[in-house]
Design a protein around this motif. Structure first.
Motif, PDB file in Angstrom:
ATOM      1  N   VAL A 219       0.857  -1.179   0.000  1.00 25.06           N
ATOM      2  CA  VAL A 219       0.000   0.000   0.000  1.00 25.06           C
ATOM      3  C   VAL A 219       0.893   1.227   0.000  1.00 25.06           C
ATOM      4  O   VAL A 219       1.742   1.384   0.856  1.00 25.06           O
ATOM      5  CB  VAL A 219      -0.923   0.034   1.235  1.00 25.06           C
ATOM      6  CG1 VAL A 219      -1.737   1.314   1.250  1.00 25.06           C
ATOM      7  CG2 VAL A 219      -1.859  -1.168   1.249  1.00 25.06           C
ATOM      8  N   SER A 220       0.728   2.089  -1.006  1.00 25.67           N
ATOM      9  CA  SER A 220       1.599   3.249  -1.141  1.00 25.67           C
ATOM     10  C   SER A 220       0.960   4.543  -0.683  1.00 25.67           C
ATOM     11  O   SER A 220       1.585   5.579  -0.716  1.00 25.67           O
ATOM     12  CB  SER A 220       2.037   3.398  -2.607  1.00 25.67           C
ATOM     13  OG  SER A 220       2.788   2.281  -3.002  1.00 25.67           O
ATOM     14  N   LYS A 221      -0.302   4.494  -0.284  1.00 29.69           N
ATOM     15  CA  LYS A 221      -1.003   5.716   0.072  1.00 29.69           C
ATOM     16  C   LYS A 221      -0.883   6.077   1.548  1.00 29.69           C
ATOM     17  O   LYS A 221      -1.559   6.969   2.021  1.00 29.69           O
ATOM     18  CB  LYS A 221      -2.488   5.586  -0.307  1.00 29.69           C
ATOM     19  CG  LYS A 221      -2.734   5.574  -1.815  1.00 29.69           C
ATOM     20  CD  LYS A 221      -2.362   6.894  -2.448  1.00 29.69           C
ATOM     21  CE  LYS A 221      -2.717   6.917  -3.931  1.00 29.69           C
ATOM     22  NZ  LYS A 221      -2.363   8.180  -4.574  1.00 29.69           N
ATOM     23  N   GLY A 222      -0.053   5.347   2.277  1.00 28.10           N
ATOM     24  CA  GLY A 222       0.181   5.719   3.665  1.00 28.10           C
ATOM     25  C   GLY A 222      -0.680   4.941   4.638  1.00 28.10           C
ATOM     26  O   GLY A 222      -1.586   4.189   4.276  1.00 28.10           O
ATOM     27  N   ALA A 223      -0.365   5.140   5.928  1.00 30.36           N
ATOM     28  CA  ALA A 223      -1.025   4.373   6.986  1.00 30.36           C
ATOM     29  C   ALA A 223      -2.495   4.696   7.119  1.00 30.36           C
ATOM     30  O   ALA A 223      -3.243   3.935   7.743  1.00 30.36           O
ATOM     31  CB  ALA A 223      -0.306   4.617   8.315  1.00 30.36           C
ATOM     32  N   ASN A 224      -2.941   5.804   6.581  1.00 33.16           N
ATOM     33  CA  ASN A 224      -4.342   6.179   6.720  1.00 33.16           C
ATOM     34  C   ASN A 224      -5.249   5.480   5.717  1.00 33.16           C
ATOM     35  O   ASN A 224      -6.474   5.602   5.812  1.00 33.16           O
ATOM     36  CB  ASN A 224      -4.496   7.698   6.559  1.00 33.16           C
ATOM     37  CG  ASN A 224      -3.851   8.457   7.706  1.00 33.16           C
ATOM     38  OD1 ASN A 224      -3.814   7.966   8.844  1.00 33.16           O
ATOM     39  ND2 ASN A 224      -3.323   9.632   7.412  1.00 33.16           N
ATOM     40  N   HIS A 225      -4.679   4.783   4.751  1.00 39.71           N
ATOM     41  CA  HIS A 225      -5.519   4.080   3.783  1.00 39.71           C
ATOM     42  C   HIS A 225      -6.273   2.955   4.493  1.00 39.71           C
ATOM     43  O   HIS A 225      -5.711   2.240   5.327  1.00 39.71           O
ATOM     44  CB  HIS A 225      -4.664   3.503   2.658  1.00 39.71           C
ATOM     45  CG  HIS A 225      -5.453   3.021   1.489  1.00 39.71           C
ATOM     46  ND1 HIS A 225      -6.102   1.806   1.489  1.00 39.71           N
ATOM     47  CD2 HIS A 225      -5.726   3.602   0.289  1.00 39.71           C
ATOM     48  CE1 HIS A 225      -6.737   1.653   0.334  1.00 39.71           C
ATOM     49  NE2 HIS A 225      -6.521   2.722  -0.414  1.00 39.71           N
ATOM     50  N   PRO A 226      -7.543   2.755   4.194  1.00 41.04           N
ATOM     51  CA  PRO A 226      -8.320   1.712   4.881  1.00 41.04           C
ATOM     52  C   PRO A 226      -7.736   0.316   4.753  1.00 41.04           C
ATOM     53  O   PRO A 226      -7.984  -0.534   5.608  1.00 41.04           O
ATOM     54  CB  PRO A 226      -9.700   1.794   4.202  1.00 41.04           C
ATOM     55  CG  PRO A 226      -9.789   3.194   3.682  1.00 41.04           C
ATOM     56  CD  PRO A 226      -8.392   3.567   3.285  1.00 41.04           C
ATOM     57  N   CYS A 227      -6.965   0.058   3.709  1.00 43.29           N
ATOM     58  CA  CYS A 227      -6.377  -1.266   3.516  1.00 43.29           C
ATOM     59  C   CYS A 227      -4.933  -1.349   3.999  1.00 43.29           C
ATOM     60  O   CYS A 227      -4.240  -2.343   3.712  1.00 43.29           O
ATOM     61  CB  CYS A 227      -6.445  -1.659   2.041  1.00 43.29           C
ATOM     62  SG  CYS A 227      -8.117  -1.912   1.411  1.00 43.29           S
ATOM     63  N   ALA A 228      -4.476  -0.343   4.717  1.00 39.52           N
ATOM     64  CA  ALA A 228      -3.052  -0.269   5.076  1.00 39.52           C
ATOM     65  C   ALA A 228      -2.603  -1.469   5.889  1.00 39.52           C
ATOM     66  O   ALA A 228      -1.457  -1.915   5.769  1.00 39.52           O
ATOM     67  CB  ALA A 228      -2.771   1.024   5.836  1.00 39.52           C
TER      68      ALA A 228
END
Length: 486
Positions: free
Chosen positions: A56-65
Motif C-alpha cells: 500500500v503506497s497511500k500511507g497508513a491512513n488508507h483503509p487497507c493499510a
C-alpha cells in the motif's frame, strides 16, 4: 468499510500445461519470495520481515493499510493448482473518489508520435509486417533512447488514422465512437472464433453508465455469433459493445489479438485509463475498484501480474517450447537475440525487480506518453519475433527503465485471479461431455450386524423413517459450468 474478496472458479486453468501447485504452496512461495526480496529490506529498516503485507503506497491512513494475507490452510484443505487470494478493495464510491484529478507525470518523454508509411519495405532479414512497418534494427535501437519528443513505429503505419485503410480496419459507423473521450474503458478481443464472450459480473451502476466495455472480434467470430443468434444489428452482447475488425493483418489469430491488447492507445486516443482482459477471462470485480487497487493506490501507471510460477525468461522459453506454444526454432532465435543484447537469467542482482515474466492476460494502464511508448515497443517485439509476449516483456521494460525513472507494478498472480475468472476455450467447451451423475453407495454394514439380520433380529431405526434414496444415495455432478457466456 472495505471489501475483502476471494473469488473461486469452477473452471481449471487449461492453459497451465506445465506444472501446477496448490494455493497453500503458492502462498508459501509468495511468503518465501517476500521474505527474501521484500522482508529482508523491511528488516534492514527495523520492520517485521515475517509478516507478508499487501503493498500500500497511500500511507497508513488508507483503509487497507493493515491488510495481510491469511495463513495458508492446513494440508488436508489444500487444493491443487494456482488459486486466487484475498484482495482488499475500497467500496466503489471511495474508489471513484480516489481517481487522480490530473494525469501522472511522464518521465522525460512528453510528446510521442507515430511513423506513417504508405509503402513499408522490408530491408532486413528479420520478422515484421506491413502493418508494423518493418522498423530496422537501428530504428528499433533508437526507439529505446528516451527523449522529450519521439517518433516511433507503433502499428497502423498506413492510412489516415488507425482503423481506416490501415489493416485492422473498423466499420465507418464505429470510427467516430472510438475517438470519444472516456475516463476509463475495459477492452477484450476474440479472434479466430477461439473463445466465448464472458459477461462481467459485480459491475456497479456507476461503471455501467460511465465505463464502456469493448469487445473486438474478427469476421470469422462475427459469422459464428450471427449464425447462433448471439449478435444482431445493435452490436451489443450484454455489457459488451462489439467492434468487428476487417482486413486483419496476420494469419495467426493470436497475433491479431496483440493489436488491441498492446495498441489500445492508438485505437482510443482520448482515454485516461484502460483495463485489458483476454477473451477467455470473465471480469468479476468493478473496474473502479481494480484501478484503485493496482494503479492509484500504488502511485503506478502500468500494472500487470507476474507469472504464478516462473520469473526467468529462459525458463519461460523452455516452458513454451515444451507446451508447443510456438515453433521451437523461432523461440530459440528470439532468446538468442536477447542474449546477445545482454539478457541474463534472473537473479537477485535485479532487485527490486522481482520477475522478468508476466502473466500477460490482464493489462491495467494509464495512457500517458511513457506507458504508450512501452506498449508500442512491446508490440514491435511481438511483430518482429514470436507472438509470445511473455518473452519480450522484460527486455522492453528493462531498456526503458535503464533510461528513465519509471516502474511497473507487477502484482501477485493470485491477486489477478481474484478479479478475473478463466473459462475454457470455445472448442474445449463444445467437445466436453455433459456432466455425469456418480452414484455413491453406502458402505457395507459391519459383519456383526449382518449376522444379526441373518438371525432375524430387527435393526432399530433412529429418528424418522428413511425413505428410499434419502441419504443412502448421493449424486455428485462433475461440476457445474456457469452460463455467463454468450
Amino acid at each position: 468499510m472495505i471489501e475483502v474478496r476471494i473469488i473461486e472458479s469452477n473452471s481449471p486453468n487449461v492453459d497451465q500445461r506445465i506444472g501446477t501447485m496448490s494455493m497453500a504452496h503458492y502462498i508459501n512461495a509468495t511468503r518465501n519470495e517476500a521474505s527474501r526480496i521484500l522482508g529482508r529490506r523491511n528488516r534492514q529498516k527495523g520492520g517485521d520481515g515475517n509478516r507478508f503485507q499487501a503493498s500500500v503506497s497511500k500511507g497508513a491512513n488508507h483503509p487497507c493499510a493493515n491488510f495481510t494475507f491469511p495463513p495458508p490452510p492446513p494440508p488436508h484443505l489444500r487444493r491443487i493448482g494456482p488459486r486466487p487470494c484475498p484482495v482488499c478493495y475500497l467500496p466503489v464510491d471511495q474508489a471513484i473518489a480516489s481517481m487522480p484529478s490530473s494525469p501522472s507525470e511522464s518521465p522525460v518523454l512528453h510528446n510521442l508520435t507515430y511513423v506513417h508509411d504508405e509503402n513499408p519495405i522490408k530491408t532486413e532479414p528479420h520478422g515484421g509486417s506491413d502493418f508494423g512497418g518493418y522498423p530496422s534494427l537501428k530504428q528499433r535501437n533508437d526507439s529505446f533512447d528516451i527523449k522529450e519528443s519521439m517518433v516511433v513505429h507503433c502499428g497502423f503505419v498506413k492510412g489516415s488514422k488507425p482503423g481506416h485503410q490501415t489493416g485492422f480496419d473498423f466499420d465507418e459507423s464505429d470510427l467516430a465512437g472510438l475517438q470519444q473521450f472516456h475516463e476509463i474503458i475495459v477492452a477484450s478481443a476474440i479472434f479466430g472464433n477461439y473463445d466465448l464472450i464472458q459477461q462481467p459480473r459485480n459491475i456497479s451502476e456507476e461503471a455501467k453508465r460511465n465505463v464502456p466495455f469493448y469487445m473486438f472480434i474478427d469476421e470469422e467470430t462475427e459469422a459464428y455469433m450471427k449464425n447462433r443468434s448471439m449478435l444482431d444489428s445493435s452490436k451489443r452482447v450484454g455489457l459488451w459493445r462489439i467492434i468487428v475488425i476487417h482486413n486483419v493483418p496476420y494469419s495467426d489469430a493470436r497475433r491479431n489479438g496483440k493489436v488491441p491488447k498492446l495498441l489500445l492507445h492508438r485505437i482510443f486516443p482520448n482515454i485516461r485509463y484502460s483495463i485489458w482482459i483476454d477473451g477467455k477471462l470473465q471480469l468479476v470485480v468493478d473496474p473502479y475498484q481494480i484501478l484503485e487497487r493496482f494503479l492509484w493506490r500504488q502511485n503506478a501507471n502500468f500494472a500487470i501480474s507476474r507469472h504464478y510460477r516462473r520469473f526467468d525468461v529462459f525458463v519461460e522459453a523452455e516452458a513454451n517450447k515444451a507446451a508447443g506454444k510456438y515453433d521451437n526454432s523461432s523461440i530459440d532465435a528470439q532468446v538468442d537475440f536477447y542474449r546477445t543484447e545482454g539478457l541474463t537469467p534472473y537473479s537477485e542482482a535485479k532487485l527490486p525487480i522481482i520477475s522478468d515474466v508476466p502473466e500477460g492476460c490482464v493489462l491495467i494502464k494509464e495512457h500517458i506518453p511513457i506507458t504508450n511508448l512501452f506498449t508500442c515497443l512491446w508490440f514491435n517485439e511481438v511483430d518482429r519475433f514470436t507472438s509470445r509476449d511473455q518473452l519480450s516483456f522484460g527486455m522492453v521494460r528493462d531498456k526503458i527503465m535503464a533510461k528513465v525513472n519509471w516502474h511497473i507494478n507487477m502484482f501477485l498472480d493470485c491477486e489477478r485471479r481474484n478479479f478475473v475468472i478463466q473459462a475454457y476455450h470455445r472448442d474445449l467447451l463444445e467437445h466436453m461431455p455433459p456432466p455425469v451423475a456418480v452414484i455413491r453407495h453406502p458402505p457395507a454394514l459391519p459383519n456383526i450386524i449382518t449376522r444379526e439380520r441373518n438371525q432375524g433380529k430387527k435393526i432399530p431405526r433412529h429418528g424418522k423413517d428413511r425413505r428410499s434414496g434419502s441419504r443412502h444415495h448421493h449424486k455428485a455432478s462433475a461440476g457445474n459450468r456457469e452460463s455467463n457466456f454468450f
